[in-house]
Design an enzyme around this catalytic site. Structure first.
Site, PDB file in Angstrom:
ATOM      1  N   GLU A  68       0.850  -1.184   0.000  1.00 36.38           N
ATOM      2  CA  GLU A  68       0.000   0.000   0.000  1.00 36.38           C
ATOM      3  C   GLU A  68       0.893   1.244   0.000  1.00 36.38           C
ATOM      4  O   GLU A  68       1.940   1.274   0.649  1.00 36.38           O
ATOM      5  CB  GLU A  68      -0.891  -0.007   1.235  1.00 36.38           C
ATOM      6  N   LYS A 115      -9.941   1.049  -2.591  1.00 40.55           N
ATOM      7  CA  LYS A 115     -10.070   0.598  -1.205  1.00 40.55           C
ATOM      8  C   LYS A 115     -11.468   0.889  -0.657  1.00 40.55           C
ATOM      9  O   LYS A 115     -11.927   2.030  -0.652  1.00 40.55           O
ATOM     10  CB  LYS A 115      -9.009   1.292  -0.354  1.00 40.55           C
ATOM     11  N   CYS A 139      -5.160  -3.487   2.664  1.00 41.48           N
ATOM     12  CA  CYS A 139      -4.889  -3.234   4.077  1.00 41.48           C
ATOM     13  C   CYS A 139      -6.101  -3.443   4.996  1.00 41.48           C
ATOM     14  O   CYS A 139      -6.445  -4.574   5.314  1.00 41.48           O
ATOM     15  CB  CYS A 139      -4.315  -1.827   4.237  1.00 41.48           C
TER      16      CYS A 139
END
Length: 277
Positions: free
Chosen positions: A44, A117, A159
């Site tokens: 990331e 995301k 993440c």
């Protein structure tokens, strides 16, 4: 079609300057073993990190454009790999907020998939940063992304997404065999939960997990956990990068996912509807 793949993850202590980070990525790509079917994951914020979210805004670009994306495309071509470019800032309709986008490139440089995301990191953590408010400058995504590669179905996440198993279950329902998790996990949350969460996602979805994490102390004082991992569908850790910058790699047989599913058909037994709403 051959089901043997090499899975690799590059672990970085990314700096605020994209050219510095991209040079590090290229250095590690040069060191990786060569394979006919090779999937490489970057962390990331691999290209811009440690300078604050305003710096991310300064480097945002429309998907398919921009210097960072062009550099990733060229790296995929130069090294003949499927490159999953962890996350980078891409433009949205709101000039004050970017999307954290994971982009997948083929060895020919073709953009195969993009994912924004979904789950944003708005939490308090007992570290030197203390409070994280990702939503202040980032817009959440609106879709799940499963990318079809030769003999491999690739599920994309970023993440904090790893804490929300419904996303992975939705990808598994579409046949996911490898889950990528580019991350910048904090040191405290990583020490507590990183290995456990990633092993759980591999076991419950009967897939390989390829996770590339940031590591060390960054320019803004933020501390990340490292320990990039490759995990098989049984939950066995095949490689752990430890706490220094570098890379990990493993040769795997994607057919292992189907074999395990035939012995223990958890997807057929699941009585919950996991489709993304």
């Amino acid at each position: 079609m051959a089901t043997n793949w090499r899975l690799s993850a590059i672990q970085l202590t990314s700096a605020p300057e994209p050219l510095v980070n991209l040079a590090a990525v290229k250095q590690y790509l040069q060191q990786l073993p060569q394979s006919a079917q090779h999937l490489v994951l970057l962390p990331e914020c691999f290209a811009v990190f440690g300078g604050g979210d305003k710096l991310q805004l300064a480097h945002q670009a429309v998907i398919g454009e921009g210097a960072i994306q062009q550099a990733c495309r060229q790296l995929a071509i130069e090294f003949g790999v499927y490159l999953v470019a962890g996350s980078q800032p891409t433009a949205t309709a709101n000039p004050e907020r970017f999307a954290a986008s994971c982009l997948v490139y083929s060895p020919a440089g073709e953009l195969l998939a993009d994912y924004q995301k979904l789950h944003l990191f708005d939490v308090n953590v007992a570290d030197s940063t203390g409070s994280y408010r990702e939503s202040a400058t980032t817009l959440p995504g609106e879709k799940i992304s499963l990318c079809q590669l030769p003999s491999l179905k690739l599920g994309l996440s970023i993440c904090y997404d790893v804490r929300f198993p419904g996303l992975m279950q939705a990808l598994a329902a579409q046949g996911m065999q490898v889950l990528t998790v580019p991350s910048a996990f904090t040191r405290p949350t990583g020490a507590a939960h990183w290995h456990t969460l990633l092993k759980a996602r591999a076991i419950e979805n009967q897939c390989f997990v390829l996770a590339a994490n940031q590591t060390g102390v960054h320019a803004n004082g933020r501390e990340t956990f490292g320990h990039s991992l490759i995990i098989d569908p049984w939950g066995e850790v095949l490689a752990d990068a430890g706490t220094g910058p570098g890379w990990i790699s493993a040769l795997v047989d994607i057919g292992q996912c189907q074999q395990l599913g035939q012995k223990m058909p958890v997807h057929q037994h699941n009585r919950f509807n996991s489709e993304l709403k």
